[in-house]
Design a protein around this motif. Structure first.
Motif, PDB file in Angstrom:
ATOM      1  N   ASP A  32       1.002  -1.233   0.047  1.00  0.00           N
ATOM      2  CA  ASP A  32       0.078  -0.018  -0.170  1.00  0.00           C
ATOM      3  C   ASP A  32       0.875   1.184  -0.159  1.00  0.00           C
ATOM      4  O   ASP A  32       1.793   1.565   1.060  1.00  0.00           O
ATOM      5  CB  ASP A  32      -0.764  -0.034   1.255  1.00  0.00           C
ATOM      6  N   GLU A  33       0.773   2.064  -0.977  1.00  0.00           N
ATOM      7  CA  GLU A  33       1.711   3.292  -1.021  1.00  0.00           C
ATOM      8  C   GLU A  33       1.578   4.269  -0.028  1.00  0.00           C
ATOM      9  O   GLU A  33       2.391   5.266   0.197  1.00  0.00           O
ATOM     10  CB  GLU A  33       1.676   3.821  -2.458  1.00  0.00           C
ATOM     11  N   GLU A  34       0.358   4.196   0.576  1.00  0.00           N
ATOM     12  CA  GLU A  34       0.001   5.337   1.596  1.00  0.00           C
ATOM     13  C   GLU A  34       0.503   4.707   3.036  1.00  0.00           C
ATOM     14  O   GLU A  34       0.559   5.523   3.892  1.00  0.00           O
ATOM     15  CB  GLU A  34      -1.505   5.350   1.601  1.00  0.00           C
ATOM     16  N   ARG A  35       1.058   3.520   3.328  1.00  0.00           N
ATOM     17  CA  ARG A  35       1.570   2.873   4.328  1.00  0.00           C
ATOM     18  C   ARG A  35       2.993   2.297   4.561  1.00  0.00           C
ATOM     19  O   ARG A  35       3.111   1.731   5.255  1.00  0.00           O
ATOM     20  CB  ARG A  35       0.591   2.140   4.671  1.00  0.00           C
ATOM     21  N   THR A  36       3.758   3.112   3.560  1.00  0.00           N
ATOM     22  CA  THR A  36       5.175   2.510   3.692  1.00  0.00           C
ATOM     23  C   THR A  36       5.882   2.864   4.926  1.00  0.00           C
ATOM     24  O   THR A  36       6.607   2.011   5.353  1.00  0.00           O
ATOM     25  CB  THR A  36       5.869   3.127   2.444  1.00  0.00           C
ATOM     26  N   ASP A  37       5.666   3.883   5.473  1.00  0.00           N
ATOM     27  CA  ASP A  37       6.292   4.101   6.755  1.00  0.00           C
ATOM     28  C   ASP A  37       5.926   3.242   7.898  1.00  0.00           C
ATOM     29  O   ASP A  37       6.809   2.634   8.613  1.00  0.00           O
ATOM     30  CB  ASP A  37       5.993   5.357   7.176  1.00  0.00           C
ATOM     31  N   GLN A  38       4.504   2.692   7.809  1.00  0.00           N
ATOM     32  CA  GLN A  38       4.203   1.860   8.716  1.00  0.00           C
ATOM     33  C   GLN A  38       4.952   0.398   8.608  1.00  0.00           C
ATOM     34  O   GLN A  38       4.931  -0.425   9.480  1.00  0.00           O
ATOM     35  CB  GLN A  38       2.527   1.635   8.783  1.00  0.00           C
ATOM     36  N   ALA A  39       4.821   0.221   7.225  1.00  0.00           N
ATOM     37  CA  ALA A  39       5.310  -1.124   6.848  1.00  0.00           C
ATOM     38  C   ALA A  39       6.791  -1.162   7.396  1.00  0.00           C
ATOM     39  O   ALA A  39       7.405  -2.275   7.818  1.00  0.00           O
ATOM     40  CB  ALA A  39       5.411  -1.647   5.324  1.00  0.00           C
ATOM     41  N   GLU A  40       7.517  -0.075   6.993  1.00  0.00           N
ATOM     42  CA  GLU A  40       9.112   0.206   7.492  1.00  0.00           C
ATOM     43  C   GLU A  40       9.240  -0.260   9.039  1.00  0.00           C
ATOM     44  O   GLU A  40      10.066  -0.934   9.663  1.00  0.00           O
ATOM     45  CB  GLU A  40       9.778   0.951   6.859  1.00  0.00           C
ATOM     46  N   ALA A  41       8.443   0.498   9.791  1.00  0.00           N
ATOM     47  CA  ALA A  41       8.422   0.374  11.274  1.00  0.00           C
ATOM     48  C   ALA A  41       8.141  -0.994  11.703  1.00  0.00           C
ATOM     49  O   ALA A  41       8.774  -1.420  12.513  1.00  0.00           O
ATOM     50  CB  ALA A  41       7.408   1.368  11.730  1.00  0.00           C
TER      51      ALA A  41
END
Length: 174
Positions: A8-17
């Motif tokens: 999901d391109e809107e949730r990349t920071d959450q995925a990285e965390a």
């Protein structure tokens, strides 16, 4: 945590965390160099005293893409160089979480690159859930180092087996 690692391109920071937390839960040293130092890869997992997984998560890339872009390959190559500059003799294992395991025709291959594709990510998540379930079924197994080590090994979640099991080698286009 696993629910945060999604395409999901809107949730990349959450995925990285979530990926950084996952590394810690599996017993690896795990940091987010790009976030901490404004340079380096998205994630870095210490697989052993002599080996780091240099990880770029491309969970914002559309699942319908046809290849690993030159930009993404170059970014991972930069992360590998950062690992060398920062940790010297510690081997960098380049890893990309990406919808496909084949390079775009313009991309320059990153030597020894591994790719965690959607199918491999699903296998990985399934193994992690099975690992946690096995430990939760016994009394106080979360506190027994030998039981944890045994389950990590059984589910191939150890530094020497995790990437061989839950990723594939990147391929050149035909």
């Amino acid at each position: 945590m696993l629910d945060e690692i999604v395409w999901d391109e809107e949730r990349t920071d959450q995925a990285e965390a979530a990926w950084a937390k996952l590394g810690l839960h599996l017993g690896f040293g795990s940091i987010r160099p790009e976030r901490l130092y404004n340079t380096g890869p998205d994630n870095l997992w210490t697989l052993s005293p002599t080996s780091n997984a240099v990880i770029e998560l491309k969970t914002g890339v559309e699942l319908t893409c046809t290849g690993i872009s030159k930009k993404d390959a170059d970014q991972l190559r930069g992360g590998v160089q950062w690992n060398t500059d920062t940790y010297g003799a510690v081997t960098a294992v380049p890893v990309m979480v990406h919808p496909v395991d084949i390079y775009d025709a313009r991309a320059i291959a990153v030597p020894q690159m591994r790719v965690i594709t959607p199918a491999k990510l699903t296998e990985f998540k399934t193994a992690i859930v099975a690992f946690a379930t096995a430990l939760a079924q016994g009394q106080n197994l979360w506190h027994e180092e030998q039981a944890i080590a045994q389950q990590l090994a059984f589910h191939r979640l150890t530094g020497d087996r995790i990437l061989a099991t839950y990723s594939v080698a990147a391929r050149q286009p035909k």
